[in-house]
Design a protein around this motif. Structure first.
Motif, PDB file in Angstrom:
ATOM      1  N   PHE A 495      44.483  22.328  56.382  1.00 41.84           N
ATOM      2  CA  PHE A 495      45.566  22.333  57.392  1.00 41.84           C
ATOM      3  C   PHE A 495      46.937  22.297  56.709  1.00 41.84           C
ATOM      4  CE2 PHE A 495      46.656  21.715  61.829  1.00 41.84           C
ATOM      5  CZ  PHE A 495      47.936  21.219  61.741  1.00 41.84           C
ATOM      6  N   ILE A 496      47.066  21.433  55.673  1.00 40.97           N
ATOM      7  CA  ILE A 496      48.352  21.288  54.967  1.00 40.97           C
ATOM      8  C   ILE A 496      48.715  22.589  54.256  1.00 40.97           C
ATOM      9  CG2 ILE A 496      49.459  20.112  53.021  1.00 40.97           C
ATOM     10  CD1 ILE A 496      47.912  17.584  53.893  1.00 40.97           C
ATOM     11  N   ALA A 497      47.721  23.300  53.714  1.00 41.80           N
ATOM     12  CA  ALA A 497      47.986  24.578  53.031  1.00 41.80           C
ATOM     13  C   ALA A 497      48.618  25.572  53.990  1.00 41.80           C
ATOM     14  CB  ALA A 497      46.682  25.140  52.456  1.00 41.80           C
ATOM     15  N   TYR A 498      48.097  25.631  55.248  1.00 44.20           N
ATOM     16  CA  TYR A 498      48.674  26.558  56.215  1.00 44.20           C
ATOM     17  C   TYR A 498      50.091  26.133  56.600  1.00 44.20           C
ATOM     18  CZ  TYR A 498      44.014  28.568  56.821  1.00 44.20           C
ATOM     19  OH  TYR A 498      42.827  29.194  56.631  1.00 44.20           O
ATOM     20  N   VAL A 499      50.333  24.807  56.726  1.00 42.18           N
ATOM     21  CA  VAL A 499      51.692  24.319  57.034  1.00 42.18           C
ATOM     22  C   VAL A 499      52.635  24.693  55.898  1.00 42.18           C
ATOM     23  CG1 VAL A 499      53.104  22.275  57.442  1.00 42.18           C
ATOM     24  CG2 VAL A 499      50.847  22.453  58.505  1.00 42.18           C
ATOM     25  N   ARG A 525      47.869  13.228  63.008  1.00 44.22           N
ATOM     26  CA  ARG A 525      46.953  12.356  62.276  1.00 44.22           C
ATOM     27  C   ARG A 525      47.188  12.474  60.765  1.00 44.22           C
ATOM     28  NH1 ARG A 525      42.559  13.323  59.692  1.00 44.22           N
ATOM     29  NH2 ARG A 525      42.294  15.420  60.537  1.00 44.22           N
ATOM     30  N   ILE A 526      47.350  13.687  60.286  1.00 50.45           N
ATOM     31  CA  ILE A 526      47.573  13.886  58.853  1.00 50.45           C
ATOM     32  C   ILE A 526      48.906  13.263  58.423  1.00 50.45           C
ATOM     33  CG2 ILE A 526      48.008  15.653  57.099  1.00 50.45           C
ATOM     34  CD1 ILE A 526      46.043  17.452  58.600  1.00 50.45           C
ATOM     35  N   THR A 527      49.936  13.408  59.273  1.00 49.01           N
ATOM     36  CA  THR A 527      51.244  12.810  58.969  1.00 49.01           C
ATOM     37  C   THR A 527      51.121  11.297  58.847  1.00 49.01           C
ATOM     38  OG1 THR A 527      52.356  14.608  60.159  1.00 49.01           O
ATOM     39  CG2 THR A 527      53.624  12.608  59.738  1.00 49.01           C
ATOM     40  N   ALA A 528      50.379  10.685  59.784  1.00 49.71           N
ATOM     41  CA  ALA A 528      50.173   9.233  59.731  1.00 49.71           C
ATOM     42  C   ALA A 528      49.347   8.849  58.515  1.00 49.71           C
ATOM     43  CB  ALA A 528      49.488   8.771  61.018  1.00 49.71           C
ATOM     44  N   LYS A 529      48.347   9.647  58.203  1.00 47.29           N
ATOM     45  CA  LYS A 529      47.476   9.362  57.060  1.00 47.29           C
ATOM     46  C   LYS A 529      48.256   9.395  55.752  1.00 47.29           C
ATOM     47  CE  LYS A 529      42.799  10.668  55.562  1.00 47.29           C
ATOM     48  NZ  LYS A 529      41.709  11.663  55.776  1.00 47.29           N
ATOM     49  N   MET A 530      49.222  10.295  55.665  1.00 47.71           N
ATOM     50  CA  MET A 530      50.034  10.428  54.454  1.00 47.71           C
ATOM     51  C   MET A 530      51.211   9.448  54.447  1.00 47.71           C
ATOM     52  SD  MET A 530      50.030  14.604  54.241  1.00 47.71           S
ATOM     53  CE  MET A 530      50.931  14.688  52.686  1.00 47.71           C
ATOM     54  N   ILE A 532      53.966   9.395  56.182  1.00 40.76           N
ATOM     55  CA  ILE A 532      55.270  10.074  56.171  1.00 40.76           C
ATOM     56  C   ILE A 532      56.144   9.454  57.266  1.00 40.76           C
ATOM     57  CG2 ILE A 532      56.443  12.283  56.478  1.00 40.76           C
ATOM     58  CD1 ILE A 532      53.863  13.644  55.606  1.00 40.76           C
ATOM     59  N   PRO A 533      57.412   9.124  56.967  1.00 41.58           N
ATOM     60  CA  PRO A 533      58.293   8.555  58.006  1.00 41.58           C
ATOM     61  C   PRO A 533      58.393   9.473  59.234  1.00 41.58           C
ATOM     62  CG  PRO A 533      59.303   8.383  55.826  1.00 41.58           C
ATOM     63  CD  PRO A 533      58.075   9.216  55.657  1.00 41.58           C
ATOM     64  N   PHE A 539      56.348  19.665  57.097  1.00 38.99           N
ATOM     65  CA  PHE A 539      56.712  20.807  56.239  1.00 38.99           C
ATOM     66  C   PHE A 539      57.773  20.424  55.222  1.00 38.99           C
ATOM     67  CE2 PHE A 539      57.239  25.104  54.994  1.00 38.99           C
ATOM     68  CZ  PHE A 539      58.607  25.281  54.799  1.00 38.99           C
ATOM     69  N   ASP A 540      58.802  19.662  55.666  1.00 40.74           N
ATOM     70  CA  ASP A 540      59.867  19.262  54.755  1.00 40.74           C
ATOM     71  C   ASP A 540      59.319  18.371  53.643  1.00 40.74           C
ATOM     72  OD1 ASP A 540      62.239  18.914  57.486  1.00 40.74           O
ATOM     73  OD2 ASP A 540      61.673  20.663  56.289  1.00 40.74           O
ATOM     74  N   TYR A 541      58.372  17.491  54.005  1.00 43.31           N
ATOM     75  CA  TYR A 541      57.816  16.581  52.994  1.00 43.31           C
ATOM     76  C   TYR A 541      57.008  17.330  51.945  1.00 43.31           C
ATOM     77  CZ  TYR A 541      54.903  12.977  50.857  1.00 43.31           C
ATOM     78  OH  TYR A 541      54.261  12.206  49.956  1.00 43.31           O
TER      79      TYR A 541
END
Length: 545
Positions: A495-499, A525-530, A532-533, A539-541
Motif C-alpha cells: 500500500f505504501i509503495a503505491y502511495v 491504520r498504516i498511518t497510526a501504525k507508523m 505519524i503525527p 505521502f509527505d512523510y
C-alpha cells in the motif's frame, strides 16, 4: 485530456500600465524594460519559450535592480506562464508564488487576485482540487471586496467547475449561475458560452440527461469556427455521456465516433478509448472492451514518451536560460574589471599629484590606499559568491534531472499496475460470468481451467515483478522503510509503495480490488501504525524517508 479537463479561466499574459515618473532618463529606461516584457509576451504567444524566457529574465533583472515592482510582477508572472505552457507546473508555481509575494508587499489587491487565480489553475491541472478551491476562493473574495465584477464572474465559474469536478453539483450550480449574472452585466459573450457549457455538465451530474444533451446540442451548433474545436469535442463527449447514462449505448458510440472525426490529440484519444471500453463493457461486449483497454495502454505509452520529451525540452530551455544568466554574469565581471582598471589609473594619478604637490598629506594617501584594498577585497568576495551561486544552480539542475527520471519511472509503474489490475478485474468478471452458466459449470474440464485461472490471478507473481521494478526506480526506499518501521506487513508495504508513486486513494483501491472506504481505512491504520503525527500526510512523510 478532453474528458477530464476543467475549463478554468487563466489570466495568462498580463498587460500592466506603466506609472509615469518625473525623471525623463529613468522613464525611458523603464519604458525600455516594458518593451522587452511585451516582446517576451509576444514570443510566449508564439510558443517560442526559450526566446520569451530570455527576454523576460532580462526585464526581470532590470526591474529587480531598479525596484520597479509592477514590471517585476509582470515579468515574473509571464515567466511562470511560459513554464505553465511547457507543462512544468512546479517551476510555474515557484514564479507565481514569487509574483504573489511581490503583489502582497508592493502592489494593489487586484494584482494579488490575478496571480491567486493562476495558482489555483495550476493546482486544478494537478487534480489537487482542495488547494485549487482555496486559492479560487481567495481570488473570488478579493474581487468581491474591490468590486471587480467581471473577474468576479470568472472566479465564480471556476469555483463552479471545481464543484462539478468534485461531484458537488448543487454548490456548483450556485456558483455558475452567479457567474453568469456578472458576465451578462459585463456583456462577456465568450465567457458566457463557456458558462453555459459548465451548466450543461452540471445538469448531467444532477441526472437531467435530456436537458443536458439539449443544451449541449444547442451550443454545439453555435461553435462552427476552427478555434472552437476543443469545445466542440467536449460537447460531443458530454452528449455521449448522457446517452450512456440513459443506457442508449449505440447512440453513445456513434457520438464518440464523431469526436474522432475532429482529429483529437493523443490524450483525448486515450480518454475516448476509455469511454468506449466502459460503454462496451456495459453492453457485455467484453472482447471489444478489452481491445479498447489495450488501445488505452498503447496510447498511455505514447503519452509517457511525449511527457518525457517535454521534460527534456524543458531542461533544454532551463539550460539555455542558465547560459544566458552566465553570460550576464560574465558581462558584469567585465564591467567590474574595467571599473577596477579605471579606479587604479585614477588612484595612481592622484598618488603622483599628492606625492609631488602635497607631501604633507601622506597620511591621507595611505588611508585612500587602504580603502582601495578594501574595495578589491569586496569585489573578490562578490566574485566568490557568484561562483558559489553557479555551483548551486548546476547542482539544482542535476537534481531536477534525476527527479524527472524517477517520476517518469513511477508513472510507468503506476500505468502498468493500473493496467494489470484492470485486466485482472475484467478477467475475474468474465470467469464469474462463465461459472454461473449451467452449461459451463457442468463441464469438468472447463471448470478445472476456470479454477486454475482464478488461482493464477490470486498469485503474487505480478506483485513480485512490480516490487523488483519499484526497487530499481526507487533504490533503497523499501529497505529504509523496513529499517524505520519493522512492524509493517507485506500488504502495508504494498500500500505504501503505491502511495509513494503518488497514486490517489481511489486508484489504489482499484488496483487492490477493494472499496474506496476500505482503502481509506487501511491508509489510516498504516498511518497510526507508523506513529505519524495527525497533521502530517502519509505521502509527505514517506517522501522524506
Amino acid at each position: 485530456m478532453l474528458a477530464k479537463k476543467l475549463r478554468f479561466f487563466n489570466v495568462g499574459v498580463l498587460l500592466i500600465a506603466l506609472v509615469a515618473i518625473s525623471s525623463k532618463a529613468i522613464s525611458q529606461t523603464r519604458s525600455q524594460c516594458d518593451t522587452i516584457i511585451e516582446k517576451g509576451i509576444d514570443a510566449l504567444w508564439k510558443k517560442e519559450h526559450a526566446k520569451s524566457l530570455e527576454l523576460l529574465t532580462q526585464a526581470r533583472t532590470k526591474a529587480e535592480k531598479n525596484h520597479w515592482h509592477k514590471e517585476l510582477y509582470k515579468a515574473t508572472i509571464n515567466i511562470g506562464s511560459n513554464y505553465y505552457a511547457m507543462h512544468d507546473y512546479g517551476e510555474a508555481l515557484n514564479y507565481y508564488m514569487e509574483g504573489y509575494k511581490n503583489a502582497v508587499k508592493n502592489l494593489e489587491p487586484k494584482y494579488e487576485m490575478l496571480v491567486l487565480n493562476n495558482i489555483a489553475v495550476l493546482y486544478s491541472e494537478e487534480k489537487n482540487y482542495d488547494k485549487a478551491k482555496m486559492y479560487f476562493e481567495k481570488a473570488y473574495n478579493t474581487a468581491k471586496e474591490i468590486k471587480d465584477y467581471k473577474n468576479l464572474g470568472l472566479y465564480a465559474l471556476n469555483l463552479g467547475n471545481v464543484a462539478n469536478q468534485t461531484n458537488d453539483p448543487v454548490k456548483a450550480r450556485k456558483y455558475i449561475l452567479e457567474g453568469i449574472g456578472y458576465l451578462k452585466d459585463n456583456k462577456e459573450t465568450h465567457f458566457l458560452m463557456q458558462a453555459n457549457i459548465s451548466l450543461a455538465e452540471n445538469d448531467l451530474l444532477l441526472g437531467k440527461t435530456v436537458q443536458a444533451r439539449s443544451e449541449a446540442q444547442d451550443i454545439y451548433k453555435q461553435l462552427d469556427k476552427p478555434e472552437f474545436k476543443n469545445d466542440r469535442m467536449w460537447l460531443l463527449v458530454l452528449i455521449a455521456k448522457t446517452y450512456t447514462k440513459e443506457q442508449n449505448y449505440n447512440e453513445a458510440i456513434t457520438t464518440v465516433q464523431k469526436v474522432f472525426n475532429l482529429n483529437p490529440d493523443v490524450e483525448t484519444k486515450a480518454d475516448l478509448y476509455r469511454l468506449l471500453s466502459k460503454i462496451y463493457y456495459k453492453q457485455q461486449s467484453y472482447e471489444t472492451a478489452i481491445r479498447y483497454k489495450d488501445l488505452v495502454i498503447t496510447l498511455d505509452s505514447t503519452l509517457t514518451k511525449i511527457r518525457n520529451t517535454r521534460i527534456f525540452e524543458n531542461s533544454k530551455v532551463k539550460f539555455e536560460i542558465l547560459n544566458y544568466q552566465n553570460q550576464i554574469a560574465h558581462n558584469q565581471e567585465k564591467i567590474s574589471a574595467e571599473r577596477k582598471i579605471f579606479l587604479s589609473v585614477l588612484l595612481i594619478v592622484i598618488a603622483i599629484v599628492i606625492i609631488v604637490i602635497l607631501m604633507l598629506r601622506q597620511k591621507k594617501a595611505i588611508a585612500e590606499k587602504n580603502q582601495h584594498i578594501a574595495v578589491l577585497q569586496l569585489e573578490k568576495e562578490k566574485s566568490d559568491k557568484l561562483l558559489l551561486e553557479k555551483q548551486i544552480t548546476a547542482s539544482r539542475f542535476e537534481k531536477e534531472q534525476l527527479q524527472g527520471e524517477v517520476e517518469s519511472g513511477n508513472r510507468k509503474l503506476s500505468s502498468k499496475a493500473l493496467y494489470l489490475s484492470s485486466r485482472n478485474e475484467l478477467i475475474e468478471d468474465i470467469l464469474e460470468y462463465l461459472s454461473k452458466k449451467p452449461k459451463f459449470s457442468k463441464d469438468p474440464v472447463l471448470s478445472t481451467h476456470i479454477q486454475s485461472l482464478k488461482n493464477h490471478l490470486r498469485s503474487d507473481n505480478e506483485w513480485e515483478d512490480f516490487i523488483a521494478h519499484f526497487e530499481n526506480v526507487n533504490q533503497g526506499f523499501l529497505m529504509r522503510l523496513k529499517e524505520l518501521h519493522p512492524g509493517l506487513s507485506a500488504n502495508d508495504t504494498r500500500f505504501i509503495a503505491y502511495v509513494y508513486m503518488n497514486l490517489s486513494t481511489k486508484e489504489i483501491a482499484y488496483i487492490l480490488n477493494i472499496t474506496l472506504v476500505a482503502a481509506r481505512k487501511r491508509k489510516e491504520r498504516i498511518t497510526a501504525k507508523m506513529e505519524i503525527p495527525k497533521d502530517v500526510e502519509l505521502f509527505d512523510y514517506i517522501s522524506s524517508i
